[in-house]
Write a protein that holds these residues in place. Structure first.
Motif, PDB file in Angstrom:
ATOM      1  N   ILE A  67       0.854  -1.186   0.000  1.00 10.67           N
ATOM      2  CA  ILE A  67       0.000   0.000   0.000  1.00 10.67           C
ATOM      3  C   ILE A  67       0.898   1.247   0.000  1.00 10.67           C
ATOM      4  O   ILE A  67       2.026   1.206   0.486  1.00 10.67           O
ATOM      5  N   ASP A  68       0.396   2.336  -0.554  1.00 12.93           N
ATOM      6  CA  ASP A  68       1.171   3.567  -0.641  1.00 12.93           C
ATOM      7  C   ASP A  68       1.376   4.182   0.739  1.00 12.93           C
ATOM      8  O   ASP A  68       0.518   4.064   1.621  1.00 12.93           O
ATOM      9  N   GLN A  69       2.513   4.847   0.899  1.00 19.21           N
ATOM     10  CA  GLN A  69       2.828   5.525   2.159  1.00 19.21           C
ATOM     11  C   GLN A  69       3.002   7.017   1.908  1.00 19.21           C
ATOM     12  O   GLN A  69       3.635   7.425   0.939  1.00 19.21           O
ATOM     13  N   LYS A  70       2.437   7.826   2.802  1.00 20.68           N
ATOM     14  CA  LYS A  70       2.463   9.280   2.645  1.00 20.68           C
ATOM     15  C   LYS A  70       3.842   9.870   2.935  1.00 20.68           C
ATOM     16  O   LYS A  70       4.192  10.929   2.403  1.00 20.68           O
ATOM     17  N   ILE A  71       4.598   9.223   3.802  1.00 24.41           N
ATOM     18  CA  ILE A  71       5.965   9.649   4.111  1.00 24.41           C
ATOM     19  C   ILE A  71       6.867   8.420   4.083  1.00 24.41           C
ATOM     20  O   ILE A  71       6.379   7.291   4.217  1.00 24.41           O
TER      21      ILE A  71
ATOM     22  N   GLY B 244     -26.037  -1.579   8.898  1.00 22.86           N
ATOM     23  CA  GLY B 244     -24.983  -0.596   8.717  1.00 22.86           C
ATOM     24  C   GLY B 244     -23.753  -1.292   8.166  1.00 22.86           C
ATOM     25  O   GLY B 244     -23.322  -2.312   8.716  1.00 22.86           O
ATOM     26  N   ILE B 245     -23.228  -0.808   7.061  1.00 23.87           N
ATOM     27  CA  ILE B 245     -22.016  -1.383   6.458  1.00 23.87           C
ATOM     28  C   ILE B 245     -20.848  -0.491   6.850  1.00 23.87           C
ATOM     29  O   ILE B 245     -20.782   0.677   6.450  1.00 23.87           O
ATOM     30  N   LEU B 246     -19.931  -1.018   7.649  1.00 21.83           N
ATOM     31  CA  LEU B 246     -18.844  -0.240   8.219  1.00 21.83           C
ATOM     32  C   LEU B 246     -17.618  -0.288   7.311  1.00 21.83           C
ATOM     33  O   LEU B 246     -17.122  -1.361   6.969  1.00 21.83           O
ATOM     34  N   ILE B 247     -17.149   0.897   6.940  1.00 24.25           N
ATOM     35  CA  ILE B 247     -16.012   1.040   6.035  1.00 24.25           C
ATOM     36  C   ILE B 247     -14.890   1.754   6.783  1.00 24.25           C
ATOM     37  O   ILE B 247     -15.130   2.750   7.468  1.00 24.25           O
ATOM     38  N   SER B 248     -13.668   1.263   6.669  1.00 22.90           N
ATOM     39  CA  SER B 248     -12.537   1.878   7.355  1.00 22.90           C
ATOM     40  C   SER B 248     -11.909   2.972   6.494  1.00 22.90           C
ATOM     41  O   SER B 248     -11.762   2.818   5.277  1.00 22.90           O
ATOM     42  N   SER B 249     -11.521   4.072   7.140  1.00 21.30           N
ATOM     43  CA  SER B 249     -10.776   5.122   6.437  1.00 21.30           C
ATOM     44  C   SER B 249      -9.280   4.826   6.420  1.00 21.30           C
ATOM     45  O   SER B 249      -8.514   5.560   5.798  1.00 21.30           O
ATOM     46  N   LYS B 250      -8.860   3.751   7.096  1.00 16.94           N
ATOM     47  CA  LYS B 250      -7.453   3.337   7.059  1.00 16.94           C
ATOM     48  C   LYS B 250      -7.184   2.716   5.691  1.00 16.94           C
ATOM     49  O   LYS B 250      -7.882   1.791   5.278  1.00 16.94           O
ATOM     50  N   GLU B 251      -6.151   3.204   5.007  1.00 18.89           N
ATOM     51  CA  GLU B 251      -5.916   2.754   3.635  1.00 18.89           C
ATOM     52  C   GLU B 251      -5.742   1.238   3.541  1.00 18.89           C
ATOM     53  O   GLU B 251      -6.233   0.606   2.611  1.00 18.89           O
ATOM     54  N   GLY B 252      -5.062   0.650   4.504  1.00 18.97           N
ATOM     55  CA  GLY B 252      -4.811  -0.789   4.450  1.00 18.97           C
ATOM     56  C   GLY B 252      -6.004  -1.652   4.786  1.00 18.97           C
ATOM     57  O   GLY B 252      -5.957  -2.869   4.634  1.00 18.97           O
ATOM     58  N   GLN B 253      -7.095  -1.025   5.268  1.00 21.19           N
ATOM     59  CA  GLN B 253      -8.302  -1.786   5.615  1.00 21.19           C
ATOM     60  C   GLN B 253      -9.522  -1.370   4.797  1.00 21.19           C
ATOM     61  O   GLN B 253     -10.603  -1.925   4.976  1.00 21.19           O
ATOM     62  N   SER B 254      -9.348  -0.406   3.914  1.00 23.90           N
ATOM     63  CA  SER B 254     -10.489   0.137   3.176  1.00 23.90           C
ATOM     64  C   SER B 254     -10.889  -0.790   2.028  1.00 23.90           C
ATOM     65  O   SER B 254     -10.080  -1.118   1.166  1.00 23.90           O
ATOM     66  N   ARG B 255     -12.152  -1.199   2.037  1.00 24.33           N
ATOM     67  CA  ARG B 255     -12.693  -2.037   0.949  1.00 24.33           C
ATOM     68  C   ARG B 255     -14.007  -1.417   0.455  1.00 24.33           C
ATOM     69  O   ARG B 255     -15.089  -1.937   0.690  1.00 24.33           O
ATOM     70  N   TRP B 256     -13.856  -0.301  -0.212  1.00 24.93           N
ATOM     71  CA  TRP B 256     -14.991   0.488  -0.684  1.00 24.93           C
ATOM     72  C   TRP B 256     -15.835  -0.277  -1.693  1.00 24.93           C
ATOM     73  O   TRP B 256     -17.075  -0.269  -1.624  1.00 24.93           O
ATOM     74  N   GLU B 257     -15.182  -0.936  -2.643  1.00 25.47           N
ATOM     75  CA  GLU B 257     -15.931  -1.669  -3.666  1.00 25.47           C
ATOM     76  C   GLU B 257     -16.732  -2.813  -3.047  1.00 25.47           C
ATOM     77  O   GLU B 257     -17.882  -3.061  -3.427  1.00 25.47           O
ATOM     78  N   LEU B 258     -16.142  -3.496  -2.077  1.00 25.69           N
ATOM     79  CA  LEU B 258     -16.855  -4.564  -1.381  1.00 25.69           C
ATOM     80  C   LEU B 258     -18.064  -3.998  -0.653  1.00 25.69           C
ATOM     81  O   LEU B 258     -19.160  -4.581  -0.697  1.00 25.69           O
ATOM     82  N   ALA B 259     -17.901  -2.862   0.008  1.00 20.64           N
ATOM     83  CA  ALA B 259     -19.008  -2.249   0.745  1.00 20.64           C
ATOM     84  C   ALA B 259     -20.183  -1.932  -0.182  1.00 20.64           C
ATOM     85  O   ALA B 259     -21.347  -2.183   0.163  1.00 20.64           O
ATOM     86  N   LYS B 260     -19.886  -1.389  -1.346  1.00 23.01           N
ATOM     87  CA  LYS B 260     -20.955  -1.067  -2.300  1.00 23.01           C
ATOM     88  C   LYS B 260     -21.648  -2.336  -2.795  1.00 23.01           C
ATOM     89  O   LYS B 260     -22.876  -2.355  -2.974  1.00 23.01           O
ATOM     90  N   THR B 261     -20.872  -3.393  -3.007  1.00 18.51           N
ATOM     91  CA  THR B 261     -21.457  -4.670  -3.429  1.00 18.51           C
ATOM     92  C   THR B 261     -22.391  -5.229  -2.364  1.00 18.51           C
ATOM     93  O   THR B 261     -23.490  -5.728  -2.667  1.00 18.51           O
TER      94      THR B 261
END
Length: 329
Positions: free
Chosen positions: A85-89, A233-250
């Motif tokens: 995953i990408d790192q900001k620093i 309620g479908i819980l989505i993480s804002s942490k990049e390494g835990q975010s599964r936005w496409e899965l949540a929408k599905t």
């Protein structure tokens, strides 16, 4: 005196070579007690200011790079290996290897592997350096040791959300070197094979079967209760390494197709207080860390499900095909 190796010389060299002025330190919960000692040592040996992350840290999926961006020039993350995953620093990963005083715990584990010839040897980041010696000990006692890397994991390594290194491995049983029950539980549910735990922290050898049976009964009760739910309620993480936005929408579409309501909720920390405003919902589905639903379920008043458990609730998956949730990197 600690049993962990923090590789302070490597850290000092990296700080100096990168000419960092402010260095961030991040630790998982079990290693935070060493934070101030390491900060003092770094500041004494370099011309830097150290910033310690005090937030909870659940793995390499949960870097504090975003929070430290603009504050620190370099992040030192302890206790995990990097994920793709990408790192900001700029970030350096220090495994913090645990030093095992002897192989006695593994010799005891051999007694639980009678009749098992091919053994899958697995562990977590802190013990990867012990696998070679463990492999030799098992082979000296007539075992055939099989290990492989997984998708996003090293040879013989499992994560709490990634068991690809053990799936479809041609073995008779698994020997897990490490603490806790969650990783061995994942191995058991992913492979349906015998899993023996050699726990150097408790100095204990145990079979995961009894714990796995207990957890499955709890999960069945949660699924049964959630089968009556109408509002999710479908819980989505804002942490990049835990975010599964496409899965949540599905999952939202899947729930809506059954004539039920579903709401997408974005959170950084998923815990009981963060869900209090949403207690008008009947159940929740976690697309973040899989441990939240399984390890912390007793903390919540409403059923907390994994995506696979939601499939069982909606009749898309049979209970007999129950499996652990995994994050594919």
């Amino acid at each position: 005196m600690t049993n962990y190796q923090f590789k302070i010389e490597k850290i000092i060299d990296q700080i100096k070579s990168k000419e960092a002025k402010v260095v961030g330190l991040q630790f998982p919960e079990g290693l935070k007690i060493y934070a101030t000692d390491l900060a003092r040592e770094i500041e004494e040996q370099t011309d830097t200011l150290v910033l310690i992350s005090g937030d909870p840290c659940y793995g390499a999926c949960d870097l504090s790079d975003k929070e430290m961006e603009g504050l620190a020039d370099l992040l030192i993350h302890f206790g995990h290996t990097p994920l793709p995953i990408d790192q900001k620093i700029p970030t350096i990963f220090i495994e913090a290897n645990y030093q095992l005083e002897s192989m006695k715990i593994l010799k005891e584990a051999l007694q639980h592997l009678d009749g098992k010839k091919k053994i899958g040897l697995v562990t977590t980041t802190q013990h990867l350096h012990l696998l070679e010696d463990a492999e030799h000990l098992l082979e000296e006692n007539g075992k055939i040791v099989i290990m492989r890397a997984g998708t996003g994991t090293l040879k013989g390594q499992v994560l709490g959300c990634n068991f690809s290194s053990v799936q479809d491995l041609p073995v008779d049983a698994f020997l897990y070197l490490g603490s806790g029950n969650f990783h061995p539980l994942g191995i058991k549910l992913s492979t349906k094979k015998t899993v023996i735990i050699a726990d150097p922290y408790l100095n204990q050898v145990r079979n995961i079967d009894e714990f796995a049976d207990k957890i499955l009964r709890i999960r069945f009760a949660r699924i049964t209760r959630a089968s009556e739910a109408e509002r999710f309620g479908i819980l989505i993480s804002s942490k990049e390494g835990q975010s599964r936005w496409e899965l949540a929408k599905t999952l939202k579409k899947m729930i809506s197709k059954e004539g039920k309501e579903a709401y997408l909720i974005l959170l950084d920390e998923i815990n009981p207080p963060s869900l209090m405003p949403f207690m008008n919902l009947d159940a929740f589905v976690v697309t973040a860390c899989p441990r939240i639903a399984v390890d912390d379920s007793k903390m919540y008043d409403k059923p907390i499900l994994t995506p696979q458990e939601l499939e069982i609730v909606l009749g898309v998956r049979d209970w007999e095909n129950y499996e652990m949730d995994e994050i594919k990197y």
